[in-house]
Design a protein around this motif. Sequence first.
Motif, PDB file in Angstrom:
ATOM      1  N   PHE A 168      47.586  38.724  33.023  1.00 48.88           N
ATOM      2  CA  PHE A 168      46.961  37.981  34.111  1.00 48.88           C
ATOM      3  C   PHE A 168      47.651  38.240  35.445  1.00 48.88           C
ATOM      4  CE2 PHE A 168      45.425  35.894  30.405  1.00 48.88           C
ATOM      5  CZ  PHE A 168      44.164  35.450  30.760  1.00 48.88           C
ATOM      6  N   GLN A 169      46.829  38.144  36.486  1.00 47.46           N
ATOM      7  CA  GLN A 169      47.353  38.304  37.850  1.00 47.46           C
ATOM      8  C   GLN A 169      48.386  37.208  38.124  1.00 47.46           C
ATOM      9  OE1 GLN A 169      44.138  38.263  40.600  1.00 47.46           O
ATOM     10  NE2 GLN A 169      45.398  38.740  42.369  1.00 47.46           N
ATOM     11  N   LYS A 236      55.615  39.603  35.651  1.00 44.58           N
ATOM     12  CA  LYS A 236      54.882  40.855  35.375  1.00 44.58           C
ATOM     13  C   LYS A 236      55.564  41.641  34.253  1.00 44.58           C
ATOM     14  CE  LYS A 236      51.875  40.248  38.619  1.00 44.58           C
ATOM     15  NZ  LYS A 236      50.445  40.177  38.529  1.00 44.58           N
ATOM     16  N   ARG A 237      56.877  41.689  34.305  1.00 53.40           N
ATOM     17  CA  ARG A 237      57.596  42.373  33.212  1.00 53.40           C
ATOM     18  C   ARG A 237      57.297  41.685  31.890  1.00 53.40           C
ATOM     19  NH1 ARG A 237      62.296  45.747  34.809  1.00 53.40           N
ATOM     20  NH2 ARG A 237      62.729  45.249  36.966  1.00 53.40           N
ATOM     21  N   ASN A 238      57.256  40.354  31.951  1.00 53.31           N
ATOM     22  CA  ASN A 238      57.026  39.591  30.727  1.00 53.31           C
ATOM     23  C   ASN A 238      55.627  39.862  30.166  1.00 53.31           C
ATOM     24  OD1 ASN A 238      58.260  37.784  28.890  1.00 53.31           O
ATOM     25  ND2 ASN A 238      56.933  36.139  29.632  1.00 53.31           N
ATOM     26  N   GLU A 239      54.676  40.049  31.048  1.00 48.26           N
ATOM     27  CA  GLU A 239      53.321  40.377  30.601  1.00 48.26           C
ATOM     28  C   GLU A 239      53.325  41.701  29.849  1.00 48.26           C
ATOM     29  OE1 GLU A 239      51.643  37.309  31.178  1.00 48.26           O
ATOM     30  OE2 GLU A 239      49.949  38.523  31.809  1.00 48.26           O
ATOM     31  N   ILE A 240      54.057  42.665  30.399  1.00 50.51           N
ATOM     32  CA  ILE A 240      54.088  43.982  29.741  1.00 50.51           C
ATOM     33  C   ILE A 240      54.874  43.891  28.428  1.00 50.51           C
ATOM     34  CG2 ILE A 240      54.703  46.433  30.004  1.00 50.51           C
ATOM     35  CD1 ILE A 240      52.328  45.386  31.740  1.00 50.51           C
ATOM     36  N   LEU A 253      44.829  45.104  32.605  1.00 48.87           N
ATOM     37  CA  LEU A 253      46.045  44.796  33.365  1.00 48.87           C
ATOM     38  C   LEU A 253      45.667  44.462  34.802  1.00 48.87           C
ATOM     39  CD1 LEU A 253      48.306  47.703  31.988  1.00 48.87           C
ATOM     40  CD2 LEU A 253      47.996  45.390  31.063  1.00 48.87           C
ATOM     41  N   ASP A 254      45.770  43.182  35.133  1.00 52.12           N
ATOM     42  CA  ASP A 254      45.294  42.706  36.434  1.00 52.12           C
ATOM     43  C   ASP A 254      46.448  42.675  37.437  1.00 52.12           C
ATOM     44  OD1 ASP A 254      43.889  41.617  38.496  1.00 52.12           O
ATOM     45  OD2 ASP A 254      43.302  39.788  37.460  1.00 52.12           O
ATOM     46  N   GLU A 255      46.425  43.606  38.334  1.00 50.72           N
ATOM     47  CA  GLU A 255      47.418  43.698  39.412  1.00 50.72           C
ATOM     48  C   GLU A 255      48.848  43.588  38.887  1.00 50.72           C
ATOM     49  OE1 GLU A 255      46.626  41.789  43.110  1.00 50.72           O
ATOM     50  OE2 GLU A 255      44.459  41.928  42.866  1.00 50.72           O
ATOM     51  N   ILE A 256      49.171  44.434  37.929  1.00 42.33           N
ATOM     52  CA  ILE A 256      50.535  44.425  37.399  1.00 42.33           C
ATOM     53  C   ILE A 256      51.526  44.928  38.433  1.00 42.33           C
ATOM     54  CG2 ILE A 256      50.179  44.561  34.903  1.00 42.33           C
ATOM     55  CD1 ILE A 256      50.509  47.639  35.283  1.00 42.33           C
ATOM     56  N   ASP A 257      51.004  45.521  39.516  1.00 42.52           N
ATOM     57  CA  ASP A 257      51.891  46.092  40.531  1.00 42.52           C
ATOM     58  C   ASP A 257      52.142  45.139  41.695  1.00 42.52           C
ATOM     59  OD1 ASP A 257      49.167  46.280  41.042  1.00 42.52           O
ATOM     60  OD2 ASP A 257      49.296  48.174  42.114  1.00 42.52           O
ATOM     61  N   ILE A 285      43.435  46.814  37.066  1.00 38.44           N
ATOM     62  CA  ILE A 285      42.885  46.325  38.325  1.00 38.44           C
ATOM     63  C   ILE A 285      43.999  46.470  39.351  1.00 38.44           C
ATOM     64  CG2 ILE A 285      42.094  44.265  39.556  1.00 38.44           C
ATOM     65  CD1 ILE A 285      40.929  43.318  36.841  1.00 38.44           C
ATOM     66  N   THR A 286      43.717  47.171  40.409  1.00 37.41           N
ATOM     67  CA  THR A 286      44.770  47.379  41.402  1.00 37.41           C
ATOM     68  C   THR A 286      44.184  47.572  42.795  1.00 37.41           C
ATOM     69  OG1 THR A 286      46.736  48.674  41.987  1.00 37.41           O
ATOM     70  CG2 THR A 286      44.895  49.901  41.053  1.00 37.41           C
ATOM     71  N   HIS A 287      45.013  47.316  43.793  1.00 33.39           N
ATOM     72  CA  HIS A 287      44.607  47.600  45.171  1.00 33.39           C
ATOM     73  C   HIS A 287      45.263  48.887  45.679  1.00 33.39           C
ATOM     74  CE1 HIS A 287      42.380  43.945  46.056  1.00 33.39           C
ATOM     75  NE2 HIS A 287      43.323  43.237  45.466  1.00 33.39           N
TER      76      HIS A 287
END
Length: 332
Positions: A168-169, A236-240, A253-257, A285-287
């Motif tokens: 999640f974002q 974000k690290r935890n999501e990965i 993967l919603d805006e992992i960056d 999903i990324t910008h």
Amino acid sequence: MALSVFHHPSLTLPSPPPQPSPPSLRPSPSNSLQFTLPAPRPLLLLLRSSRPNRRHSSLRAGLSSAVDSPPQTSGSQPEKKLILQVRDLTAVIAESKQEILKGVNLTVYEGEVHAVMGKNGSGKSTFAKVLVGHPDYEVTGGSVVFKGQDLLEMEADERSLAGLFMSFQSPVEIPGVSNINFLRMAYNAKREKLGLPELGVFEFYAYLYPKLELVNMKTDFLDRNVNEGFSGGEKKRNEILQLAVLGAELALLDEIDSGLDVDAFQDVAKAVNGLLTPTNSVLLITHYLRLLQFIKPTCIHIMENGKIVKTGDISLAEALEKDGYEAIAKPH
Ligand SMILES: Nc1ncnc2c1ncn2[C@@H]1O[C@H](COP(=O)(O)OP(=O)(O)OP(=O)(O)O)[C@@H](O)[C@H]1O
């Protein structure tokens, strides 16, 4: 939220690494929680509510033209397996009935990386959340086939068990549930579905430890409650890490960056690349072009006002970076 993990857990369980350090689980009262949590439907916890996202009865005909990936096979190459086929998907916000998705079409084959870009508010996150069965949204039309099954007929946790993962974002915090307990519950739920015995604390730690290294995460985070007090980058690290543990045939993967410092960005991008195999797929999903220079996409889609209006290769993201959305996101 994946094993080479992008594989189904049953296929990728490593033999326990030799002599893992003992888990940092202390026999403290807080740790006892992990043994007393109710039957695991942990992925529902991430969706904040157990309200099922059932398909709306009044399905409407599709609204938009199809925008698929380019042809996937050529000549004598073996045919690739279809992972996801979204046709004319429409969805509203459950509470207000405001329509957000207005006819999304997308096809993903195994081993592909698809990127969805688009202006703020164009519906990218909603699309991903609808795919995982988020209860805030109601599907009003169209179809989604995931690995040959009707995804829209499945409950959120069934979708996860079937191999769909979403990071999640804004990852949710789960007070009172330690990270390691959450991961173990979620992982054991998958094993149970496969008819495999649960992993005990030590076995699970042996499985988990190399994945911590993959995302360059300290063991301290295992005993903390899920995402509670984590910084944006730590979340974000935890999501990965969740993805590395649970595996997925399709990871959304919603805006992992977003919000990552330079080191964290590289760690996360490398970890995702490390999880990619020829048989699992990613929808990013990324910008930012920058992420797509690390995680090479098969195709890039531009979403506008709840529809995918353009599909292309990396040059689309390059043009976007140079000229902005107005220049490229014209419906064809
Ligand atoms: N649960 C909700 N309640 C109210 N409005 C919502 C809800 N979910 C989505 N929306 C609205 O739907 C639109 C699309 O939101 P969404 O988060 O999908 O956009 P996005 O393309 O991911 O944007 P961003 O790039 O800013 O993350 C926005 O206008 C948003 O405010």
